[in-house]
Design an enzyme around this catalytic site. Structure first.
Site, PDB file in Angstrom:
ATOM      1  CG  HIS A  60       3.003   2.198  13.376  1.00 26.07           C
ATOM      2  ND1 HIS A  60       2.126   2.996  12.683  1.00 26.07           N
ATOM      3  CD2 HIS A  60       3.079   1.038  12.670  1.00 26.07           C
ATOM      4  CE1 HIS A  60       1.687   2.350  11.625  1.00 26.07           C
ATOM      5  NE2 HIS A  60       2.251   1.161  11.591  1.00 26.07           N
TER       6      HIS A  60
ATOM      7  CG  HIS B  89      -4.072  -2.330  14.032  1.00 33.03           C
ATOM      8  ND1 HIS B  89      -4.007  -0.987  13.739  1.00 33.03           N
ATOM      9  CD2 HIS B  89      -3.162  -2.936  13.257  1.00 33.03           C
ATOM     10  CE1 HIS B  89      -3.099  -0.795  12.804  1.00 33.03           C
ATOM     11  NE2 HIS B  89      -2.570  -1.950  12.498  1.00 33.03           N
TER      12      HIS B  89
END
Length: 581
Positions: A171, A124
């Site tokens: 991110h 992830h």
């Protein structure tokens, strides 16, 4: 006469006793050496067959083992003419993680089933070096994950505002520093198959305009060339097997909307942190429950209906596993289509909610389609969650923050030590079988005990080599104890504990534990060692491991231990015995 003070300084020395064979090992040696002081290769072969469960062990296997032990323990010039083992040689063999490991290191499962029939080692936000908010993005975490055997890498793609056609990976909606997409792709190409020949899946979280999507398509095709898997048609009916896809790169994302252009993002990244709801944060381009406030960006409409050339078509043609979800709530999301395979993504919270009311539908969905689970967005520190909930319902891609640490990551490492560490573990038949009226496995059902595992904890060794003599206690040798247990379906979960052995670097516990298992096919053996610290009120960490129960070798084996982050210690290990009844 005057007075004076005298200070005497001294150095405390800790005595380290050499590990002596446990009583069970001595009795076993005596039995198979037939009362003698040396064990012959033929006697060792009998031991391997009868105690270790190695039914196919031959005399040449035993002779080779004797050679290896004598080479490690003795100088070549001092080899006895007769190749036999003493009790100390025998104990050395049993306590060698290289010669006598608890599980195998070869791929042994059938790798010819569709790829959706396997649990897949999944990362992830694979580019993050630390926390989810302001850590650096880098290719190093990607490389480290691939070297560990991870097979699914996630990249979040954003426009590089400094250049016209640049693409960054970071991110979104946080202060993480970006890395160039092309650098990530090159690192994947170079290291994809360093630990396993089986396919690497790149899940793309796409926040790009059609022009940049076309640029990405060019980057991908030029970087991977013949390694890239091109689906023959739009939307696969069945994803080929891991064996068919060996040494291939697979792309998975939501297909783009042709002829549409992206809206410009309001504000810049530095002040947009407040705009992001962090309840769930991953696979923003995939398919979280739209009723949740933290749905993935993949489910959000980000496009204006303006005419635009169909430049995204080439990009779309690269997508082998389509992500996305139909509208209409959870029932529609879990609908199985006979002529289509797709990927659905749910947060850990959405999964927990889904399995309460639709547990068997989730299992049924995963028999054909891919389900990806990702950490909730409030895990700012890159912690993880219980992966067994996803695995017990057939989820292939249980996505983890590989840069973190803790017991849940240890379970992830344990699962993917299975099948030779190749990153693909075939789902047990119970998750793939379908009975009358489409009946499938129910993880919440009360099941009878199918198998009982007995684990005997003999002893441990190696801490004096891997730790300083004052690491655990400045004034005395450590007081070690071991915790042993099972992580699996709820009925099988349990942890047990040995007594503590005081003041000993080579503790001998000699305790046996019994674990009844209702679903041994999904059970992981947890082993943790701690040093009792009275002043702190809790144990100091001394090592851990996690092993797939279905692969445990019967008999006495050396079990190497790992640190908090999953790196193997050089010397720390336990001697355990496994039996199934």
């Amino acid at each position: 006469m005057g007075t004076y003070r005298m200070c005497v300084c001294f150095t405390r020395r800790f005595k380290v006793t050499e590990a002596e064979p446990p009583a069970d090992v001595k009795r076993t040696f005596k039995k198979y050496a037939e009362g003698g002081t040396h064990m012959t290769p033929e006697q060792l072969r009998r031991f391997l067959v009868e105690v270790q469960g190695e039914g196919g062990a031959s005399i040449s296997d035993a002779e080779r083992t004797v050679e290896q032990v004598l080479q490690k323990r003795h100088h070549m010039g001092k080899f006895p003419r007769k190749r036999t083992l003493t009790i100390d040689d025998f104990h050395h063999y049993l306590f060698s993680a290289e010669l006598n490991p608890p599980i195998g290191d070869k791929v042994y499962q059938d790798m010819t089933a569709p790829s959706s029939h396997y649990f897949i080692y999944t990362g992830h936000n694979s580019y993050l070096t630390g926390n989810q908010l302001n850590s650096d993005c880098s290719i190093l975490p990607i490389i480290n994950a691939l070297k560990r055997g991870v097979r699914v890498v996630e990249l979040d793609m954003w426009p590089n505002n400094d250049t016209k056609d640049g693409v960054h990976v970071y991110h979104g909606w946080t202060l993480t520093t970006p890395v160039e997409l092309i650098e990530c792709l090159k690192s994947i190409r170079e290291h994809a198959f360093s630990a396993s020949p089986y396919p690497v899946i790149i899940t793309l979280e796409d926040h790009l305009t059609p022009d940049l999507q076309a640029k990405v398509a060019q980057m991908i095709t030029q970087t991977f060339e013949d390694m890239l898997f091109h689906p023959e048609s739009e939307g696969l009916k069945v994803v080929p097997s891991p064996e068919e896809l060996m040494y291939r790169i697979i792309i998975s994302t939501k297909p783009p909307k042709e002829y549409l252009t992206a809206k410009s993002k309001k504000g810049n990244r530095d002040n947009s942190l407040k705009e992001k709801d962090f309840d769930e944060d991953d696979d923003h381009m995939s398919d979280s429950d739209s009723s949740e406030p933290d749905q993935d960006d993949e489910d959000k409409e980000e496009f204006d209906h303006e005419s635009h050339p169909p430049v995204a078509c080439t990009y779309k043609s690269l997508i082998a596993i389509h992500a996305g979800k139909p509208k209409g709530g959870l029932k529609e999301e879990l609908k199985v289509e006979a002529d289509k395979v797709r990927r659905l993504s749910l947060s850990e919270q959405a999964l927990e909610k889904a399995v309460l009311s639709h547990g068997m539908e989730v299992v049924r969905f995963t028999q054909r389609n891919f389900l990806r689970i990702y950490p909730k967005g409030t895990r700012f520190n890159s912690s993880n969650y219980n992966p067994l909930i996803g695995w017990a319902h057939g989820a292939q891609m249980v996505a983890f923050n590989m840069q973190g640490h803790g017991k849940h990551l240890w379970l992830m490492h344990g699962m993917f030590r299975s099948n030779g560490g190749c990153g693909y573990v075939k789902k047990p038949d119970l998750l793939m079988n379908m009975g009358p009226n489409s009946q499938v496995f129910d993880p919440k059902a009360n099941l009878e005990v199918k198998k009982t595992l007995k684990v005997k904890v003999y002893m441990g060794d190696g801490w004096n080599l891997d730790f300083s003599q004052t690491h655990f206690d400045k004034f005395s040798p450590p007081d070690f104890y071991t915790r042993v247990g099972i992580a699996g379906v709820p009925a099988d979960n349990i942890m047990k504990e040995t007594k503590k052995i005081e003041d000993d670097w080579t503790p001998v516990w000699d305790e046996e534990f019994t674990f009844p298992l209702t679903v041994p096919e999904l059970a992981l053996l947890r082993v943790e060692v701690y040093e009792y610290d009275m002043s702190a009120g809790k144990g100091d960490f001394g090592g851990q491991t996690c092993l797939p129960v279905w692969e445990l070798r019967r008999g006495i084996h050396a079990v190497p231990l790992f640190d908090r982050k999953g790196e193997k210690y050089n010397s720390v290990k336990l001697l355990l015995r496994f039996e199934f009844v």
